[in-house]
Design a protein around this motif. Structure first.
Motif, PDB file in Angstrom:
ATOM      1  N   GLN A  71       0.848  -1.214   0.000  1.00  0.00           N
ATOM      2  CA  GLN A  71       0.000   0.000   0.000  1.00  0.00           C
ATOM      3  C   GLN A  71       0.878   1.257   0.000  1.00  0.00           C
ATOM      4  OE1 GLN A  71      -2.656  -0.146   3.386  1.00  0.00           O
ATOM      5  NE2 GLN A  71      -3.457  -2.162   2.799  1.00  0.00           N
ATOM      6  N   TRP A  72       1.936   1.245   0.811  1.00  0.00           N
ATOM      7  CA  TRP A  72       2.839   2.396   0.855  1.00  0.00           C
ATOM      8  C   TRP A  72       3.449   2.637  -0.525  1.00  0.00           C
ATOM      9  CZ3 TRP A  72       6.128   1.080   5.874  1.00  0.00           C
ATOM     10  CH2 TRP A  72       5.276   1.127   6.994  1.00  0.00           C
ATOM     11  N   GLN A  73       3.821   1.545  -1.193  1.00  0.00           N
ATOM     12  CA  GLN A  73       4.405   1.673  -2.534  1.00  0.00           C
ATOM     13  C   GLN A  73       3.380   2.259  -3.513  1.00  0.00           C
ATOM     14  OE1 GLN A  73       5.337  -1.968  -4.644  1.00  0.00           O
ATOM     15  NE2 GLN A  73       7.042  -1.011  -5.732  1.00  0.00           N
ATOM     16  N   ASN A  74       2.148   1.756  -3.447  1.00  0.00           N
ATOM     17  CA  ASN A  74       1.099   2.250  -4.349  1.00  0.00           C
ATOM     18  C   ASN A  74       0.835   3.738  -4.150  1.00  0.00           C
ATOM     19  OD1 ASN A  74       0.845  -0.343  -5.273  1.00  0.00           O
ATOM     20  ND2 ASN A  74      -0.947  -0.847  -4.021  1.00  0.00           N
ATOM     21  N   ARG A  75       1.031   4.201  -2.910  1.00  0.00           N
ATOM     22  CA  ARG A  75       0.792   5.621  -2.609  1.00  0.00           C
ATOM     23  C   ARG A  75       2.022   6.486  -2.839  1.00  0.00           C
ATOM     24  NH1 ARG A  75      -2.340   4.066   2.988  1.00  0.00           N
ATOM     25  NH2 ARG A  75      -4.278   3.358   2.025  1.00  0.00           N
ATOM     26  N   GLY A  76       3.114   5.858  -3.260  1.00  0.00           N
ATOM     27  CA  GLY A  76       4.334   6.617  -3.564  1.00  0.00           C
ATOM     28  C   GLY A  76       5.188   6.962  -2.368  1.00  0.00           C
ATOM     29  N   TRP A  77       4.938   6.300  -1.226  1.00  0.00           N
ATOM     30  CA  TRP A  77       5.721   6.592  -0.010  1.00  0.00           C
ATOM     31  C   TRP A  77       6.971   5.728   0.091  1.00  0.00           C
ATOM     32  CZ3 TRP A  77       1.220   5.671   4.008  1.00  0.00           C
ATOM     33  CH2 TRP A  77       0.121   6.487   3.677  1.00  0.00           C
ATOM     34  N   ALA A  78       6.979   4.576  -0.577  1.00  0.00           N
ATOM     35  CA  ALA A  78       8.093   3.626  -0.437  1.00  0.00           C
ATOM     36  C   ALA A  78       8.429   3.033  -1.802  1.00  0.00           C
ATOM     37  CB  ALA A  78       7.723   2.514   0.547  1.00  0.00           C
ATOM     38  N   GLU A  79       9.689   2.701  -1.971  1.00  0.00           N
ATOM     39  CA  GLU A  79      10.136   2.039  -3.200  1.00  0.00           C
ATOM     40  C   GLU A  79      11.172   0.984  -2.842  1.00  0.00           C
ATOM     41  OE1 GLU A  79      11.131   4.253  -6.743  1.00  0.00           O
ATOM     42  OE2 GLU A  79      10.177   6.052  -5.911  1.00  0.00           O
ATOM     43  N   THR A  80      11.367   0.043  -3.768  1.00  0.00           N
ATOM     44  CA  THR A  80      12.409  -0.965  -3.533  1.00  0.00           C
ATOM     45  C   THR A  80      13.770  -0.348  -3.845  1.00  0.00           C
ATOM     46  OG1 THR A  80      12.111  -1.822  -5.772  1.00  0.00           O
ATOM     47  CG2 THR A  80      10.944  -2.959  -4.002  1.00  0.00           C
ATOM     48  N   TRP A  81      14.777  -0.828  -3.150  1.00  0.00           N
ATOM     49  CA  TRP A  81      16.160  -0.384  -3.346  1.00  0.00           C
ATOM     50  C   TRP A  81      17.002  -1.629  -3.614  1.00  0.00           C
ATOM     51  CZ3 TRP A  81      20.106   0.230   1.049  1.00  0.00           C
ATOM     52  CH2 TRP A  81      21.302   0.796   0.575  1.00  0.00           C
ATOM     53  N   ALA A  82      17.663  -1.638  -4.767  1.00  0.00           N
ATOM     54  CA  ALA A  82      18.489  -2.806  -5.134  1.00  0.00           C
ATOM     55  C   ALA A  82      19.928  -2.342  -5.341  1.00  0.00           C
ATOM     56  CB  ALA A  82      17.937  -3.460  -6.391  1.00  0.00           C
ATOM     57  N   PRO A  83      20.658  -2.097  -4.261  1.00  0.00           N
ATOM     58  CA  PRO A  83      22.028  -1.583  -4.386  1.00  0.00           C
ATOM     59  C   PRO A  83      23.003  -2.668  -4.836  1.00  0.00           C
ATOM     60  CG  PRO A  83      21.555  -2.080  -2.089  1.00  0.00           C
ATOM     61  CD  PRO A  83      20.281  -2.340  -2.850  1.00  0.00           C
ATOM     62  N   GLU A  84      24.116  -2.230  -5.402  1.00  0.00           N
ATOM     63  CA  GLU A  84      25.235  -3.158  -5.624  1.00  0.00           C
ATOM     64  C   GLU A  84      25.869  -3.390  -4.261  1.00  0.00           C
ATOM     65  OE1 GLU A  84      27.855  -3.557  -8.704  1.00  0.00           O
ATOM     66  OE2 GLU A  84      26.830  -2.204 -10.099  1.00  0.00           O
ATOM     67  N   LEU A  85      25.663  -4.603  -3.742  1.00  0.00           N
ATOM     68  CA  LEU A  85      26.072  -4.906  -2.371  1.00  0.00           C
ATOM     69  C   LEU A  85      27.435  -5.586  -2.339  1.00  0.00           C
ATOM     70  CD1 LEU A  85      22.923  -6.276  -0.518  1.00  0.00           C
ATOM     71  CD2 LEU A  85      24.159  -4.153  -0.046  1.00  0.00           C
TER      72      LEU A  85
END
Length: 328
Positions: A71-85
Motif C-alpha cells: 500500500q505504501w508503494q502504491n501511494r508513492g511513499w516507499a520504493e524498492t532499493w536494489a544496491p550493488e552490495l
C-alpha cells in the motif's frame, strides 16, 4: 465525549498504533521529544541534502506487513532499493549479491512516517517525563512542567530504557522494559563534490570500526549531487566511544571508510555525526506489545519483537489490538 488516547513516540510503532486506533474510530493525541516524526526512521535535512541517518532500509516478511508496504508503494511513499552490495572482511571487498527485497521511504526515509502521521494531532519538541493516573483518567507531564490530559489510555512507544520510566504506574511492565538492553550506533554522513570511483552502493563490514556503509544516490528519489555516504559504526565500537566528540568520531570513521572502500577518498566537503543511543535491541523478544489492560497502559516498539522496522510496525498493531479488545 470520550477522552482521547495518548501515544508517546512517533516512530513506526507509535504511528502504527495511532493508525489502527484512528481507523477504529478513536481519537488519538501524539507526543514526541523530537522536532519531527519517524524516530530512528527519520531523515535529516542538511546542507548536503536529505540524509537517512538511522534505518537504512527495511524488509517485509510477515504477511500483514507485506500488504501494508505494498500500500505504501502504491501511494508513492516507499520504493524498492536494489544496491550493488559488497562484503568487507579482513580489509577485502567482495561482491555480495542476494535475493533480499529491500525497501526505503521515497524520496527519503521520513516520507513514510510523515504520511502515516497525516493530520493526526501531535505535539513535537515535547518530552514527556511522567505518566500518572488521577481518578479514572491519565495525565502526562512534560519536561517544561506542563500537564496534558485527560486521556482514557496511554501507549508508550519509545525505546525501552525511556519506556521503563514512563511505565512506573505499572511496575511489572516497567521491569520488563528495564530488562531490555539496547545497543548504540554512531552514524556519520560524508559528502564528496567529486563522486567516488567505486561500484559499492551498500557494504556489510566485519573487522572494522564500521559495520555498514551506503551510497545515498543509489536509493530511489535521492539527489545525485553531492555524492553523500552514510556510515554506521558497529555496536561494539559505538559503545566503547559513546562520549567521543563528534569531530573525533567523524575523523575515525572517515579513516576506516577510506581504508575499506578501495578507491581514492578526498577530504569530504561536508560531514555530520549523529549518536543513536538506543539504535537497536541487543536481542529479539516475542512479547508483541506490553499491556496492563485494567490500568489502560500499553507499551510497544521494535524492542518488543525483532528489533526491525517490521517489528516496530507489528508491535504497534498489537498494542492497538489489545486496547481495542479490552474496550469491546
Amino acid at each position: 465525549m470520550n477522552a482521547p488516547i495518548a501515544i508517546i513516540g512517533t516512530g513506526i510503532a507509535g504511528l502504527s498504533a495511532a493508525q489502527a486506533l484512528h481507523a477504529a474510530g478513536h481519537d488519538v493525541e501524539l507526543f514526541d521529544k523530537s522536532r519531527g516524526s519517524g524516530g530512528r526512521m527519520a531523515s535529516k535535512r542538511s546542507d548536503a541534502g536529505s540524509l537517512d541517518l538511522g534505518a537504512q532500509y527495511f524488509t517485509a516478511r510477515d504477511r500483514r506487513f507485506v500488504e501494508v508496504v505494498q500500500q505504501w508503494q502504491n501511494r508513492g511513499w516507499a520504493e524498492t532499493w536494489a544496491p550493488e552490495l559488497y562484503n568487507s572482511q579482513a580489509g577485502q571487498l567482495s561482491p555480495s549479491p542476494d535475493e533480499q527485497v529491500r525497501w526505503v521511504g521515497a524520496p527519503r526515509m521520513s516520507a513514510i512516517s510523515r504520511a502515516l502521521l497525516g493530520a493526526l494531532p501531535v505535539h513535537f519538541s515535547c518530552r514527556i517525563t511522567e505518566v500518572f493516573r488521577g481518578g479514572s483518567h491519565w495525565s502526562l507531564q512534560d519536561a517544561d512542567g506542563n500537564s496534558h490530559g485527560p486521556f482514557s489510555h496511554v501507549i508508550v512507544a519509545t525505546p525501552a530504557p525511556q519506556a521503563s520510566a514512563l511505565l512506573a504506574c505499572a511496575p511489572k511492565l516497567a521491569g520488563v522494559a528495564a530488562s531490555v538492553v539496547m545497543e548504540p550506533t554512531w552514524a556519520v554522513a560524508l559528502a564528496f563534490d567529486t563522486p567516488l570511483d567505486t561500484r559499492v552502493e551498500g557494504c556489510f563490514i566485519q573487522d572494522s570500526p564500521l559495520d555498514w556503509v551506503a551510497r545515498n544516490r543509489s536509493k530511489p528519489g535521492r539527489d545525485n549531487h553531492p555524492d553523500t555516504w552514510v556510515l554506521h559504526a558497529s555496536s561494539a565500537w559505538s559503545r566503547q566511544h559513546l562520549d567521543l566528540a563528534k569531530e573525533t568520531v567523524i575523523e575515525h570513521l572517515h579513516g576506516a571508510f577510506a581504508e575499506l572502500i578501495g578507491c581514492a577518498v578526498p577530504a569530504p566537503s561536508f560531514t555530520l555525526a549523529h549518536r543513536w543511543l538506543y539504535a537497536r535491541p541487543a536481542q529479539a523478544h516475542q512479547w508483541g506489545a506490553l499491556a496492563d489492560a485494567d490500568l489502560g497502559l500499553y507499551a510497544c516498539g521494535d524492542w518488543c519483537l525483532s528489533g526491525r522496522v517490521e517489528g516496530a510496525w507489528l508491535s504497534g498493531q498489537d498494542a492497538a489490538r489489545r486496547l481495542l479488545e479490552h474496550l469491546a
